[in-house]
Design an enzyme around this catalytic site. Structure first.
Site, short mmCIF file in Angstrom:
data_model
loop_
_atom_site.label_atom_id
_atom_site.label_comp_id
_atom_site.label_asym_id
_atom_site.label_seq_id
_atom_site.Cartn_x
_atom_site.Cartn_y
_atom_site.Cartn_z
N TYR A 1 61.05 46.78 28.25
CA TYR A 1 59.87 47.53 28.58
C TYR A 1 58.70 46.71 27.66
CZ TYR A 1 56.47 51.18 28.92
OH TYR A 1 55.24 51.84 29.56
N PHE B 1 34.76 40.19 48.52
CA PHE B 1 36.30 40.49 49.15
C PHE B 1 36.26 41.86 49.14
CE2 PHE B 1 40.69 41.00 48.97
CZ PHE B 1 41.08 40.21 49.92
N THR B 2 36.92 42.53 50.10
CA THR B 2 36.87 44.07 50.16
C THR B 2 37.19 44.77 48.87
OG1 THR B 2 39.14 43.79 51.22
CG2 THR B 2 37.29 43.95 52.65
N ASP C 1 37.23 34.44 40.80
CA ASP C 1 38.22 35.00 41.78
C ASP C 1 39.12 33.64 42.17
OD1 ASP C 1 40.10 35.82 43.63
OD2 ASP C 1 38.85 37.43 44.07
N LYS D 1 49.03 35.26 47.06
CA LYS D 1 48.50 34.03 47.96
C LYS D 1 49.09 32.68 47.51
CE LYS D 1 45.92 37.81 49.11
NZ LYS D 1 44.75 37.92 48.58
N ARG E 1 38.01 40.58 60.96
CA ARG E 1 37.04 40.49 59.83
C ARG E 1 35.85 40.71 60.57
NH1 ARG E 1 39.39 40.95 54.80
NH2 ARG E 1 39.85 42.82 56.00
N PHE F 1 39.04 49.51 57.41
CA PHE F 1 39.84 48.57 58.28
C PHE F 1 41.24 48.98 58.16
CE2 PHE F 1 41.39 45.64 55.24
CZ PHE F 1 40.27 45.92 54.10
C1 LIG Z 1 44.19 39.24 48.21
C2 LIG Z 1 42.84 39.01 47.27
C3 LIG Z 1 42.48 40.00 46.45
C4 LIG Z 1 42.82 41.45 46.18
O1 LIG Z 1 44.30 41.03 45.84
P1 LIG Z 1 45.73 42.14 46.23
O2 LIG Z 1 46.66 41.29 45.43
O3 LIG Z 1 45.72 42.03 47.66
O4 LIG Z 1 45.46 43.20 45.52
C5 LIG Z 1 41.06 39.71 45.50
N1 LIG Z 1 40.53 38.56 45.71
C6 LIG Z 1 40.96 37.53 46.69
C7 LIG Z 1 40.06 36.36 46.96
C8 LIG Z 1 41.85 38.05 47.60
O5 LIG Z 1 42.32 36.93 48.51
#
Ligand SMILES: *Cc1c(COP(=O)(O)O)cnc(C)c1O
Length: 485
Positions: free
Chosen positions: A84, A136-137, A227, A270, A394, A457
């Site tokens: 933990y 980004f969403t 990011d 990613k 998109r 979406f």
């Molecule tokens: C996917 C993504 C996020 C959010 O990440 P999750 O792992 O899906 O929660 C944030 N910023 C960018 C640029 C992304 O591609």
């Protein structure tokens, strides 16, 4: 058109160079017959997010968490320390993050939005603003939920799908300077720049622009947070496209990019080849403390965030692989290859071709539809009906906010899971898209029948305005053989 090094033309035909891996474990997939696809998309409310993956043949919904693990990652998972607190796996991950990106403090989270949530809680106050290159969403949602306001400072080319500009991830420095000059002390929560900007089609920022943002934020005493989710791909494009960087190694370029900011959030689903995971990493101890106060509330103890020990092991190894130029080059070339097949056939796509996806311009492909008839949502449904290919809208459904410049875009994203599909899968996808392109004038639009309040979406439902034509590619003379389910 600008082509990646992994795509070669042999006697006029585009070919992918073989990737630096071969397949050891396989997952069966099948193409449902056309009648079953009609039922499946109807049950999914014409929203590709609501399809069952078993009903999908080639799944290009997202590159998120869908990559193939390496044998080294799987082996590392055996070493996961599930303690933990004080997990050995945490310290290994921390070491790799320090070596790769240089950030001192690591706060692991279950995925990228967990990191965005913590960052928003630590830095955003009601009434503050976050200037960023497009949105980004989930990034924007967390800033807004914390009472902040998202301010778009992307260069205008970012929202022009026909502009061949090579650095659509750039920030408009003049506009950023105006905003920073006009802001009251403390009003700017932080400036955000996203690597290989997803909303612009997976396009990089240049080193020159990054340095400009760094200089302005330093001058105004405002935090600068990346990011860095797609930092490897951004670094590769800098090497390929920006004069003066062609001889730098990929690990070096990644490190230089990271060094420009005080910290970064990462969705490791990613570039890091893991099904789940993410983190925020910063240099400032005070900020790290604030983030750790929040991580225990929302994610878990700071030595695992939302991840299991074995997840952190796979992630640490995945970060190493994400700095290997041959690996990154190979999957970026897949997007270049697919994009080249489509562009050569006259399909309207966003240029330049991005790192992780090809974006089809639904407005140009379905010119008979008004934007209120959801051209991109419609086109995504059509690709599924035609050949079991799943893609993502998109456009106006994801954009939602009425006044933003990028609301004009109606794109369908074909995202490439990393190390997963072969050249044959990609030619199938290209055949499907070309087939739909050839029948575009028969395709009706959609109307919305259910609309959730947040991030609509994901779960919105639609119905066709008229009956869809039979779009199945296997009825066409040129179609390859159908695989039975
Ligand atoms: C996917 C993504 C996020 C959010 O990440 P999750 O792992 O899906 O929660 C944030 N910023 C960018 C640029 C992304 O591609």
């Amino acid at each position: 058109m600008h082509e990646a090094r992994g795509v070669v033309r042999i006697r006029g035909v585009s070919r992918l160079l073989p990737p630096p891996w071969k397949t050891k474990v396989v997952e069966p997939i099948a193409l449902r017959v056309a009648a079953e696809r009609r039922i499946a998309i109807g049950e999914a409310g014409y929203n590709t997010f609501l399809l069952r993956s078993e009903d999908v043949f080639v799944d290009l919904l997202t590159d998120s968490g869908t990559s193939a693990l390496s044998q080294e990652q799987r082996a590392a998972m055996e070493l996961g320390d599930e303690a933990y607190a004080g997990s050995r796996s945490f310290f290994r991950l921390e070491q790799v993050v320090r070596e790769t990106f240089g950030y001192r403090y690591l706060i692991p989270t279950h995925q990228g939005r967990g990191a965005e949530h913590l960052l928003a809680l630590a830095l955003v106050r009601p009434g503050t603003i976050v200037p960023s290159n497009l949105y980004f969403t989930t990034s924007r949602e967390h800033v807004e939920l914390a009472g902040g306001r998202w301010v778009d400072v992307a260069v205008p080319e970012a929202t022009d799908p026909e502009s061949p500009f090579l650095f659509k991830g750039n920030i408009d420095l003049e506009r950023l300077e105006e905003i920073l000059d006009a802001a009251a002390p403390g009003e700017v929560a932080y400036v955000r720049q996203e690597a290989c900007l997803n909303m612009a089609g997976g396009q990089p920022f240049s080193m020159e622009n990054l340095a400009g943002v760094r200089a302005l934020t330093r001058e105004h005493g405002v935090p600068f947070i990346l990011d860095a989710t797609r930092i490897s791909e951004n670094a590769l494009f800098v090497k390929e496209r920006e004069p003066g960087y062609e001889d730098r190694s990929l690990p070096e370029l990644i490190r230089v990019i990271a060094d420009h900011a005080e910290g970064a959030i990462f969705s490791s689903k990613k570039d890091h080849f893991v099904p789940i995971g993410g983190f925020v990493a910063v240099n400032d101890l005070e900020l790290a403390r604030r983030l750790r106060e929040q991580v225990v509330v929302y994610e878990g103890f700071p030595h695992y965030g939302g991840m299991a020990g074995h997840d952190m092991e796979a992630l640490a190894q995945g970060i190493r692989e994400s700095t290997d130029e041959r690996i990154v080059q190979a999957y970026v070339s897949q997007a270049q290859y697919l994009g080249t097949l489509l562009a050569d056939a006259g399909v309207p796509i966003v240029v330049p071709i991005g790192a992780h996806a090809v974006f089809v311009d639904a407005k140009r492909l379905l010119p008979q539809l008004d934007q209120t008839e959801f051209p991109a949502q419609t086109l995504a449904a059509a690709f599924y009906l035609a050949g079991g290919v799943r893609s993502m809208e998109r456009g106006i459904v994801s954009g939602q906010h009425g006044s933003d410049p990028y609301d004009d875009l109606e794109l369908v994203r074909l995202a490439l899971p990393r190390r997963v599909y072969t050249q044959e899968h990609l030619t199938w996808v290209a055949d499907v898209v070309k087939h739909v392109h050839g029948r575009a004038d028969e395709i009706p639009g959609l109307r919305i029948t259910y609309e959730p309040e947040h991030l609509r979406f994901f779960q919105a439902r639609f119905a066709p305005l008229e009956v869809f034509p039979d779009l199945a590619i296997e009825n066409a003379a040129t179609a390859p053989a159908v695989l039975e389910a």
